[in-house]
Design an enzyme around this catalytic site. Structure first.
Site, mmCIF file in Angstrom:
data_model
loop_
_atom_site.group_PDB
_atom_site.id
_atom_site.type_symbol
_atom_site.label_atom_id
_atom_site.label_comp_id
_atom_site.label_asym_id
_atom_site.label_seq_id
_atom_site.Cartn_x
_atom_site.Cartn_y
_atom_site.Cartn_z
ATOM 1 N N ARG A 132 -5.411 7.383 -3.046
ATOM 2 C CA ARG A 132 -4.227 7.879 -2.323
ATOM 3 C C ARG A 132 -3.089 6.852 -2.340
ATOM 4 O O ARG A 132 -2.116 7.005 -3.058
ATOM 5 C CB ARG A 132 -4.637 8.236 -0.870
ATOM 6 C CG ARG A 132 -3.605 9.044 -0.105
ATOM 7 C CD ARG A 132 -2.456 8.269 0.455
ATOM 8 N NE ARG A 132 -2.850 7.228 1.391
ATOM 9 C CZ ARG A 132 -2.003 6.342 1.890
ATOM 10 N NH1 ARG A 132 -0.726 6.368 1.565
ATOM 11 N NH2 ARG A 132 -2.430 5.380 2.707
ATOM 12 N N ASP A 133 -3.235 5.758 -1.603
ATOM 13 C CA ASP A 133 -2.138 4.779 -1.510
ATOM 14 C C ASP A 133 -1.911 4.127 -2.869
ATOM 15 O O ASP A 133 -0.776 3.805 -3.235
ATOM 16 C CB ASP A 133 -2.475 3.703 -0.459
ATOM 17 C CG ASP A 133 -1.244 3.127 0.221
ATOM 18 O OD1 ASP A 133 -0.126 3.485 -0.174
ATOM 19 O OD2 ASP A 133 -1.408 2.311 1.149
ATOM 20 N N CYS A 172 4.182 2.333 -1.077
ATOM 21 C CA CYS A 172 4.629 3.581 -0.460
ATOM 22 C C CYS A 172 5.963 4.000 -1.074
ATOM 23 O O CYS A 172 6.886 3.191 -1.158
ATOM 24 C CB CYS A 172 4.776 3.375 1.048
ATOM 25 S SG CYS A 172 5.444 4.816 1.884
ATOM 26 N N ASN A 174 -1.323 -2.720 -2.567
ATOM 27 C CA ASN A 174 -2.162 -2.953 -1.387
ATOM 28 C C ASN A 174 -3.000 -4.212 -1.601
ATOM 29 O O ASN A 174 -3.169 -4.669 -2.728
ATOM 30 C CB ASN A 174 -3.138 -1.779 -1.197
ATOM 31 C CG ASN A 174 -2.453 -0.527 -0.727
ATOM 32 O OD1 ASN A 174 -1.660 0.064 -1.451
ATOM 33 N ND2 ASN A 174 -2.750 -0.116 0.489
ATOM 34 N N HIS A 227 -0.579 -4.735 2.886
ATOM 35 C CA HIS A 227 -0.065 -4.730 1.514
ATOM 36 C C HIS A 227 0.138 -6.192 1.120
ATOM 37 O O HIS A 227 0.417 -7.049 1.967
ATOM 38 C CB HIS A 227 1.238 -3.925 1.431
ATOM 39 C CG HIS A 227 0.996 -2.439 1.426
ATOM 40 N ND1 HIS A 227 1.229 -1.646 0.342
ATOM 41 C CD2 HIS A 227 0.511 -1.613 2.382
ATOM 42 C CE1 HIS A 227 0.905 -0.390 0.611
ATOM 43 N NE2 HIS A 227 0.469 -0.338 1.867
ATOM 44 N N HIS A 280 -4.414 -2.648 7.674
ATOM 45 C CA HIS A 280 -4.015 -2.095 6.365
ATOM 46 C C HIS A 280 -2.894 -2.990 5.824
ATOM 47 O O HIS A 280 -1.732 -2.818 6.176
ATOM 48 C CB HIS A 280 -3.535 -0.648 6.597
ATOM 49 C CG HIS A 280 -3.013 0.075 5.403
ATOM 50 N ND1 HIS A 280 -3.698 1.108 4.783
ATOM 51 C CD2 HIS A 280 -1.855 -0.034 4.715
ATOM 52 C CE1 HIS A 280 -2.985 1.589 3.778
ATOM 53 N NE2 HIS A 280 -1.867 0.919 3.715
#
Ligand code: HMG
Ligand code: MG
Length: 300
Positions: free
Chosen positions: A12-13, A231, A240, A200, A198
């Site tokens: 996803r990310d 993002c 990330n 990055h 989370h």
């Protein structure tokens, strides 16, 4: 031994910001490889508008291809996304907002307050696992520095309306360990076990932040294999935290992860081939180089 929990977000990310379309079958193979490497919790995709994030527009085709046995989740921004997720039987959903309305307006076209109004009925109705993301925990690319108290207040509200865990996102990868400590001070009354970090790694500070969070007693981290990620609505949001970097660091620090580092380092290679660039995550490169040289010496 002390175990850490890793939530793998590369499908996803990691992919959402990539312009080269990745075929659904390649995404499914990536998820199989991640599972084989030992990752159980995987954020697979998003139920967002394909006009906004074209790369993830195949979520309905991808979902039925997922291998059995994993804990799979997906992002849900609104009622429409929740309906689509429910139709596929998705049991783990993640709603997402931010500590700054300047960011949420760009990202989901709502203010923070509007996002909470939208999430309330979804979190009330959903019977499966419910994660809530808070983005821009240290700094917003549009509104600047964020007060830790604002993040804490939002996290409290998200728990109140039914979130089972909160993932705290340094969306643009600006934070340093002292900022992790400051935010920890603001959220220390919340249950540690329900907080996930989370990070990055835009400026190379992610693993230092992990070290600080571990020291403060946290054990759950989002990460993306190969350091893929960014993002689309966060200017300059680099990759990330690479899962390989996290796994290596954890093992070397005497923590267990259940992940096989070599298998993990190989998992994203077909994706990098599709994207047309080589991997750059440090520990991944080191693990692959070590493996190649052991193959060569075995052949001699
Ligand atoms: P909108 O344009 O405000 O929505 O988008 P709308 O309600 O006005 O609808 C416009 C059109 O979109 C309509 O279609 C709707 O049907 C459709 P049309 O009539 O024009 O054909 N639509 C949808 N289609 C599919 N799925 C849906 C959906 N909702 C409406 N769920 C919306 C609002 C939230 C949909 C949009 O802004 C969007 O999709 N944004 C993408 C957000 C996103 O995925 N961002 C990246 C993830 S967040 C992140 O990366 C941060 C994180 O990693 C943590 C961190 O690092 O901090 C999580
Ligand atoms: Mg992110």
């Amino acid at each position: 031994m002390d175990q850490i929990r890793i939530i793998e977000v590369s499908p996803r990310d990691g992919l959402q910001n990539e312009k080269v379309p990745v075929p659904t079958s390649a995404k499914a193979s990536l998820i199989v490889s991640l599972r084989e490497a030992g990752l159980e919790e995987i954020e697979v995709s998003s139920f967002v508008s394909p006009k906004w994030v074209p790369q993830l527009g195949d979520v309905s085709e991808l979902w039925p291809l997922l291998p059995d046995g994993g804990l799979y989740s997906a992002l849900v921004p609104n009622a429409r996304g929740y309906e689509n997720a429910r139709a596929l039987g998705v049991s783990r959903i993640s709603v997402f907002t931010a500590a700054s309305s300047a960011f949420t307006l760009k990202n989901i076209n709502m203010t923070v307050a509007e996002s909470l109004d939208g999430f309330r009925p979804i979190l009330k109705e959903h019977e499966g696992f419910k994660r809530a993301y808070v983005s821009t925990i240290f700094e917003c690319p549009y509104a600047g520095r964020i007060e830790p108290a604002a993040v804490a207040k939002l996290a409290e509200e998200l728990f109140e309306i039914g979130a089972d865990e909160i993932s705290l996102g340094d969306t643009i990868g600006v934070g340093t360990p002292s900022e992790v400590t400051q935010l920890h001070e603001a959220i220390r009354h919340l249950d540690h076990q329900k907080i996930v970090w989370h990070f990055h790694d835009t400026r190379g500070t992610a693993i230092a932040n992990v070290a600080k969070a571990l020291e403060l007693g946290y054990r759950s981290f989002d990460a993306s294999a190969g350091g893929l990620g960014g993002c689309p609505y966060a200017k300059g949001a680099g990759g990330n935290l690479a899962t390989e970097d996290l796994v290596y660091f954890a093992h070397r620090e005497g923590l267990t992860t259940g992940v096989d580092l070599l298998k993990l380092s190989q998992a994203t290679l077909p994706i990098f081939e599709i994207l047309g660039r080589p991997p750059t995550a440090k520990v991944q490169l080191a693990a692959l180089a070590e493996w190649r040289s052991s193959q060569e010496s075995a052949q001699q």
